[in-house]
Write a protein that holds these residues in place. Sequence first.
Motif, PDB file in Angstrom:
ATOM      1  N   LEU A   1      11.331  41.946 -19.929  1.00 35.68           N
ATOM      2  CA  LEU A   1      10.981  41.818 -18.515  1.00 35.68           C
ATOM      3  C   LEU A   1       9.480  41.578 -18.433  1.00 35.68           C
ATOM      4  O   LEU A   1       8.674  42.458 -18.722  1.00 35.68           O
ATOM      5  CB  LEU A   1      11.359  43.099 -17.764  1.00 35.68           C
ATOM      6  N   ARG A   2       9.075  40.359 -18.064  1.00 35.65           N
ATOM      7  CA  ARG A   2       7.658  40.020 -17.964  1.00 35.65           C
ATOM      8  C   ARG A   2       7.507  38.689 -17.231  1.00 35.65           C
ATOM      9  O   ARG A   2       8.418  37.865 -17.240  1.00 35.65           O
ATOM     10  CB  ARG A   2       7.011  39.917 -19.347  1.00 35.65           C
ATOM     11  N   ASP A   3       6.351  38.511 -16.595  1.00 34.87           N
ATOM     12  CA  ASP A   3       6.095  37.259 -15.890  1.00 34.87           C
ATOM     13  C   ASP A   3       5.044  36.409 -16.592  1.00 34.87           C
ATOM     14  O   ASP A   3       4.628  35.371 -16.067  1.00 34.87           O
ATOM     15  CB  ASP A   3       5.691  37.511 -14.437  1.00 34.87           C
ATOM     16  N   SER A   4       4.616  36.827 -17.780  1.00 35.47           N
ATOM     17  CA  SER A   4       3.696  36.036 -18.594  1.00 35.47           C
ATOM     18  C   SER A   4       4.228  35.975 -20.023  1.00 35.47           C
ATOM     19  O   SER A   4       4.570  37.007 -20.611  1.00 35.47           O
ATOM     20  CB  SER A   4       2.287  36.634 -18.597  1.00 35.47           C
ATOM     21  N   LEU A   5       4.305  34.769 -20.553  1.00 34.38           N
ATOM     22  CA  LEU A   5       4.760  34.573 -21.929  1.00 34.38           C
ATOM     23  C   LEU A   5       3.586  34.389 -22.884  1.00 34.38           C
ATOM     24  O   LEU A   5       3.778  34.095 -24.058  1.00 34.38           O
ATOM     25  CB  LEU A   5       5.694  33.358 -22.009  1.00 34.38           C
ATOM     26  N   ILE A   6       2.363  34.575 -22.362  1.00 32.88           N
ATOM     27  CA  ILE A   6       1.155  34.452 -23.169  1.00 32.88           C
ATOM     28  C   ILE A   6       0.934  35.748 -23.951  1.00 32.88           C
ATOM     29  O   ILE A   6       0.985  36.836 -23.393  1.00 32.88           O
ATOM     30  CB  ILE A   6      -0.077  34.164 -22.285  1.00 32.88           C
ATOM     31  N   GLN A   7       0.701  35.606 -25.251  1.00 32.30           N
ATOM     32  CA  GLN A   7       0.398  36.748 -26.107  1.00 32.30           C
ATOM     33  C   GLN A   7      -0.921  36.485 -26.827  1.00 32.30           C
ATOM     34  O   GLN A   7      -1.401  35.336 -26.859  1.00 32.30           O
ATOM     35  CB  GLN A   7       1.529  36.963 -27.113  1.00 32.30           C
ATOM     36  N   PRO A   8      -1.548  37.518 -27.404  1.00 30.03           N
ATOM     37  CA  PRO A   8      -2.798  37.285 -28.137  1.00 30.03           C
ATOM     38  C   PRO A   8      -2.606  36.206 -29.200  1.00 30.03           C
ATOM     39  O   PRO A   8      -1.647  36.226 -29.956  1.00 30.03           O
ATOM     40  CB  PRO A   8      -3.080  38.657 -28.771  1.00 30.03           C
ATOM     41  N   GLY A   9      -3.519  35.264 -29.226  1.00 30.92           N
ATOM     42  CA  GLY A   9      -3.451  34.195 -30.206  1.00 30.92           C
ATOM     43  C   GLY A   9      -2.589  33.010 -29.803  1.00 30.92           C
ATOM     44  O   GLY A   9      -2.449  32.056 -30.569  1.00 30.92           O
ATOM     45  N   THR A  10      -2.009  33.063 -28.596  1.00 25.15           N
ATOM     46  CA  THR A  10      -1.161  31.959 -28.150  1.00 25.15           C
ATOM     47  C   THR A  10      -1.972  30.668 -28.052  1.00 25.15           C
ATOM     48  O   THR A  10      -3.038  30.645 -27.447  1.00 25.15           O
ATOM     49  CB  THR A  10      -0.528  32.266 -26.785  1.00 25.15           C
ATOM     50  N   GLN A  11      -1.451  29.602 -28.649  1.00 29.02           N
ATOM     51  CA  GLN A  11      -2.090  28.295 -28.581  1.00 29.02           C
ATOM     52  C   GLN A  11      -1.339  27.397 -27.609  1.00 29.02           C
ATOM     53  O   GLN A  11      -0.149  27.598 -27.362  1.00 29.02           O
ATOM     54  CB  GLN A  11      -2.113  27.651 -29.966  1.00 29.02           C
ATOM     55  N   GLY A  12      -2.043  26.411 -27.066  1.00 36.86           N
ATOM     56  CA  GLY A  12      -1.409  25.461 -26.168  1.00 36.86           C
ATOM     57  C   GLY A  12      -2.077  25.421 -24.816  1.00 36.86           C
ATOM     58  O   GLY A  12      -2.885  26.295 -24.461  1.00 36.86           O
ATOM     59  N   THR A  13      -1.756  24.416 -24.039  1.00 35.41           N
ATOM     60  CA  THR A  13      -2.298  24.247 -22.694  1.00 35.41           C
ATOM     61  C   THR A  13      -1.654  25.250 -21.751  1.00 35.41           C
ATOM     62  O   THR A  13      -0.427  25.313 -21.636  1.00 35.41           O
ATOM     63  CB  THR A  13      -2.036  22.820 -22.185  1.00 35.41           C
ATOM     64  N   ARG A  14      -2.475  26.058 -21.103  1.00 35.13           N
ATOM     65  CA  ARG A  14      -1.944  27.059 -20.183  1.00 35.13           C
ATOM     66  C   ARG A  14      -1.229  26.387 -19.016  1.00 35.13           C
ATOM     67  O   ARG A  14      -1.662  25.361 -18.500  1.00 35.13           O
ATOM     68  CB  ARG A  14      -3.062  27.956 -19.650  1.00 35.13           C
ATOM     69  N   LEU A  15      -0.116  26.999 -18.612  1.00 32.00           N
ATOM     70  CA  LEU A  15       0.713  26.468 -17.532  1.00 32.00           C
ATOM     71  C   LEU A  15       1.184  27.613 -16.657  1.00 32.00           C
ATOM     72  O   LEU A  15       1.663  28.636 -17.161  1.00 32.00           O
ATOM     73  CB  LEU A  15       1.931  25.743 -18.121  1.00 32.00           C
ATOM     74  N   THR A  16       1.034  27.467 -15.350  1.00 28.16           N
ATOM     75  CA  THR A  16       1.673  28.388 -14.422  1.00 28.16           C
ATOM     76  C   THR A  16       2.747  27.625 -13.658  1.00 28.16           C
ATOM     77  O   THR A  16       2.532  26.489 -13.245  1.00 28.16           O
ATOM     78  CB  THR A  16       0.668  29.003 -13.427  1.00 28.16           C
ATOM     79  N   VAL A  17       3.906  28.244 -13.507  1.00 28.91           N
ATOM     80  CA  VAL A  17       5.016  27.669 -12.756  1.00 28.91           C
ATOM     81  C   VAL A  17       5.331  28.633 -11.619  1.00 28.91           C
ATOM     82  O   VAL A  17       5.624  29.805 -11.867  1.00 28.91           O
ATOM     83  CB  VAL A  17       6.265  27.469 -13.634  1.00 28.91           C
ATOM     84  N   SER A  18       5.262  28.163 -10.400  1.00 31.24           N
ATOM     85  CA  SER A  18       5.530  29.028  -9.252  1.00 31.24           C
ATOM     86  C   SER A  18       6.429  28.311  -8.269  1.00 31.24           C
ATOM     87  O   SER A  18       6.599  27.089  -8.321  1.00 31.24           O
ATOM     88  CB  SER A  18       4.216  29.438  -8.571  1.00 31.24           C
ATOM     89  N   GLY A  19       7.016  29.069  -7.376  1.00 29.89           N
ATOM     90  CA  GLY A  19       7.883  28.483  -6.370  1.00 29.89           C
ATOM     91  C   GLY A  19       8.693  29.546  -5.668  1.00 29.89           C
ATOM     92  O   GLY A  19       8.365  30.738  -5.710  1.00 29.89           O
ATOM     93  N   PHE A  20       9.765  29.104  -5.033  1.00 29.36           N
ATOM     94  CA  PHE A  20      10.649  29.970  -4.283  1.00 29.36           C
ATOM     95  C   PHE A  20      12.088  29.697  -4.693  1.00 29.36           C
ATOM     96  O   PHE A  20      12.410  28.629  -5.213  1.00 29.36           O
ATOM     97  CB  PHE A  20      10.506  29.728  -2.773  1.00 29.36           C
TER      98      PHE A  20
END
Length: 282
Positions: A84-103
């Motif tokens: 259960l979490r709303d962020s999949l970013i962990q220490p050392g995560t590589q890649g272009t950051r992306l936020t996905v939002s909506g309804f």
Amino acid sequence: MDDERTDRTDPVQDGGPRRRISRKNVLKAAVAAVPLPMLLGGVALARDTRPSEGPLTPTPYCDDGDDPTPPQMEGPYFKPNSPLRDSLIQPGTQGTRLTVSGFVFGLTCQPLANVLLDWWQADVNGAYDNVGFRFRGHQFTDQRGAFKLTTIVPGLYPGRTRHLHVKLQAPNQPILTTQLYFPGEPRNNTDPLFDPALLMNVRQNGSAKEASFDFVLRVRGGTTPTPTGKPTDPPGGTWSAGTDYRAGDQVTYDGATYACLQPHTARAGWEPPAVPALWRRT
């Protein structure tokens, strides 16, 4: 001619098609209590929000391109019991950051609270974690029907364009399994699973990307908080909203016994039959 249907297009971002601002976006602005944002390019999902006794039909007058969100195949990489979490970013995560939002909306354009969204995706190299739970997680819409996920832009792997996987389930309703896509991707033209109805709106924000998408589930009506803001009592059993449960705990609910799959604090809308990611019937 209804002047609300007048085309009002915005600059196209990332190669997405032009869409008009629609009346559901006005509703979104109201429930979010923020000014109406400009659409970001891609496919804008927004059904007419006139009062209705039943589901709105996709007539030329009221349809803005948001029939119920199309399902897509699960694929070989889904794993149950994600964190259960709303962020999949962990220490050392590589890649272009992306936020996905909506309804998440029902068929009558009412926002749906407590909808389960279970996400999974490839890492920056196009690989899925089939041992642990990297780039896997689930969350729930808030009482406005809103969600926000923090992750990275997934990498490519043979045969597929970039995409995110997600399962959605409103309380006590069927599960929708689908995928979301990025506009302007060359492989969109060759991926046999690609569906333009599942394109997100995407824009650049510095070195990161911001995406939005509104899901429409085959659910009549909407869900709203109780007048007091307090959870309602379950129909019998030992499960109780507000209780801190640990993995392995057992409860009864509506005559059935359930085992807790992961630690969480229970709340209304997370009753065991409604959230298989948290409870397994024994």
